[in-house]
Design an enzyme around this catalytic site. Structure first.
Site, PDB file in Angstrom:
ATOM      1  N   ARG A  27      46.523  39.021  36.330  1.00 56.43           N
ATOM      2  CA  ARG A  27      46.872  40.088  37.273  1.00 56.43           C
ATOM      3  C   ARG A  27      45.932  41.289  37.089  1.00 56.43           C
ATOM      4  NH1 ARG A  27      47.866  45.392  37.301  1.00 56.43           N
ATOM      5  NH2 ARG A  27      49.091  45.159  35.384  1.00 56.43           N
ATOM      6  N   ASP A  28      46.043  41.976  35.972  1.00 55.98           N
ATOM      7  CA  ASP A  28      45.230  43.164  35.732  1.00 55.98           C
ATOM      8  C   ASP A  28      43.755  42.799  35.640  1.00 55.98           C
ATOM      9  OD1 ASP A  28      44.691  45.841  35.219  1.00 55.98           O
ATOM     10  OD2 ASP A  28      45.039  45.672  33.081  1.00 55.98           O
ATOM     11  N   HIS A 220      48.870  49.078  25.605  1.00 59.32           N
ATOM     12  CA  HIS A 220      47.912  48.461  26.517  1.00 59.32           C
ATOM     13  C   HIS A 220      46.596  49.225  26.366  1.00 59.32           C
ATOM     14  CE1 HIS A 220      47.162  46.449  30.598  1.00 59.32           C
ATOM     15  NE2 HIS A 220      46.071  47.185  30.391  1.00 59.32           N
ATOM     16  N   HIS A 222      42.340  49.668  26.403  1.00 53.86           N
ATOM     17  CA  HIS A 222      41.048  49.278  26.950  1.00 53.86           C
ATOM     18  C   HIS A 222      39.984  49.555  25.895  1.00 53.86           C
ATOM     19  CE1 HIS A 222      41.933  48.827  31.461  1.00 53.86           C
ATOM     20  NE2 HIS A 222      43.106  48.895  30.834  1.00 53.86           N
ATOM     21  N   CYS A 253      40.336  49.013  35.808  1.00 58.15           N
ATOM     22  CA  CYS A 253      41.264  49.636  36.744  1.00 58.15           C
ATOM     23  C   CYS A 253      40.468  50.073  37.965  1.00 58.15           C
ATOM     24  CB  CYS A 253      41.962  50.845  36.118  1.00 58.15           C
ATOM     25  SG  CYS A 253      43.051  51.698  37.276  1.00 58.15           S
ATOM     26  N   ASN A 262      39.933  45.232  29.489  1.00 56.20           N
ATOM     27  CA  ASN A 262      41.085  45.260  28.594  1.00 56.20           C
ATOM     28  C   ASN A 262      40.718  44.686  27.229  1.00 56.20           C
ATOM     29  OD1 ASN A 262      43.466  46.065  30.321  1.00 56.20           O
ATOM     30  ND2 ASN A 262      42.699  44.371  31.546  1.00 56.20           N
TER      31      ASN A 262
END
Length: 313
Positions: A27-28, A220, A222, A253, A262
Site C-alpha cells: 500500500r504505502d 513508522h 523512513h 509519501c 520506508n
C-alpha cells in the site's frame, strides 16, 4: 539466501522477545510508484508477503482514485485476496465513503491517516488538523460498531518540511485525540525521516505521561538520513512491539517530496533476528519476494540486506 547461522543471535537486555511487523509495501510502497502496477501483480505480492510469515500486510487504500491513482483498483484487488484472513489485511480509509467501500468488501482492519502539523494536514487532506479529526470521528465510531479494528496513522510526528521541528506536545495532543475517538492503536510516522533516537524516546515517554500506553503504539520510520534502524532500536528499548516496514524499502509519501523510502522489512528482520527477537518471518522467502517485486518494477531495491543476500545466491 541467508548464510547458515547468520545473523548470529546475540540478545540485548531489556528488549521485547517478539515483535509484530506491520508490512506496508503493498500500500504505502506501491502508492508512490510513478507507474500503475497491475492488479494481478499486487495480489501476487500480497500473497507472497503473507506466505513469508508477515502477520499484517496492508493491502490497499480506499482513497478516491483522483488522489492516489496507483491504488484505484481496490475493489478489484480485495476480492483476489479472499483466501487470506481479512484480519491480516488492513486497508486505509479517508472518510465514510471509503469506509463504506471497505466494509462492503469484508475488510476487518482499517486505518485513518492524520497529521501532527497543520501544513501537512492541508497538503494531504485539504483541511486543518482538527477538521480532519472531526472527519475521522464518524468513521472510527462506525468501524468500531461493526467490530472492525481501527489504526490511526499520524504523519509528521518528528519534523515537517514546511514547519520544521514539531513540538512533542503537539504530537502528543493529536495522538491523544485519536485514541479518544476510539482508535485501537497508533502508528507514529517519521514521514520525512528526520527523527533521531533521543527524539523517539522523548516522544514515547511524553505519550506515556499523557496516559497513552506503549502497547498501543507502533512506529513508522523512513530512512532519509539513514536513521530508521537506530530509531527502531530506540523504540524497542522503550518496549514498542509493533514496527511498520516495507518489503524492499518501497515507498515514500506523494505529498512530502523529501520523504524517501520506508524502512526495508529485510533490514528490520535481519536486525531483529540478530537480537534474538521473534518475528515469525522467513527471511529467505521475504527476500525472494522483494527480489521478484523489484524485477516487476524494473529497478533495484534500496534494501542493503536484500542486496547483500541476493549477491550470495
Amino acid at each position: 539466501m541467508t548464510a547458515t547461522g547468520l545473523p548470529m543471535e546475540v540478545p540485548a537486555e531489556g528488549l521485547p522477545t517478539r515483535v509484530r511487523i506491520h508490512e506496508v509495501g503493498a500500500r504505502d510502497g506501491l502508492q508512490n510508484e510513478q507507474t500503475v502496477v497491475p492488479t494481478e501483480i499486487k495480489a501476487e505480492f500480497i500473497h507472497r508477503l503473507a506466505a513469508a510469515g508477515l502477520p499484517l500486510v496492508e493491502a490497499t487504500s480506499f482513497v478516491h482514485p483522483k488522489w492516489v491513482p496507483q491504488l484505484a483498483d481496490a475493489e478489484q484487488l480485495f476480492p483476489q485476496l479472499a483466501d487470506l484472513d481479512p484480519h491480516r489485511l488492513p486497508v486505509l480509509v479517508p472518510n465514510e465513503r471509503g469506509l463504506d467501500r471497505a466494509l462492503a468488501l469484508g475488510a476487518r482492519r482499517i486505518a485513518v491517516f492524520g497529521s501532527a502539523t497543520e501544513s501537512f494536514a492541508q497538503a494531504n487532506l485539504n483541511r486543518t488538523v482538527d477538521a480532519a479529526l472531526a472527519m475521522f470521528a464518524p468513521v472510527i465510531a462506525r468501524a468500531k460498531d461493526a467490530g472492525v479494528h481501527v489504526r490511526g496513522y499520524l504523519s509528521m510526528c518528528f519534523g515537517d518540511p514546511w514547519e520544521g521541528p514539531v513540538p512533542v506536545a503537539q504530537t502528543v495532543r493529536v495522538c491523544r485525540e485519536l485514541l479518544d475517538l476510539g482508535c485501537d492503536e497508533l502508528s507514529l510516522g517519521d514521514t520525512i525521516g528526520v527523527a533521531t533516537p533521543g527524539h523517539v524516546q522523548q516522544l514515547l515517554a511524553a505519550l506515556n505521561e499523557a496516559g497513552v500506553p506503549t502497547s498501543r503504539l507502533g512506529v513508522h520510520f523512513h530512512d532519509t538520513y539513514g536513521q530508521a534502524l537506530a530509531n527502531t532500536f530506540a523504540a524497542l528499548q522503550h518496549g514498542v512491539t509493533t514496527i511498520d516496514a516495507s518489503a524492499g524499502g518501497l515507498g515514500g509519501c506523494p505529498y512530502a517530496k523529501s520523504a524517501t523510502g520506508n524502512l526495508a522489512t529485510e533490514d528490520l528482520v535481519w536486525m531483529l533476528h540478530g537480537l534474538g527477537i521473534e518475528t515469525g518471518v522467513d527471511l529467505d522467502r521475504l527476500t525472494a519476494t522483494s527480489v521478484w517485486m523489484a524485477e516487476a518494477l524494473g529497478r533495484p531495491s534500496p534494501s542493503r540486506t536484500l542486496r547483500a543476500l541476493s549477491h550470495k545466491e
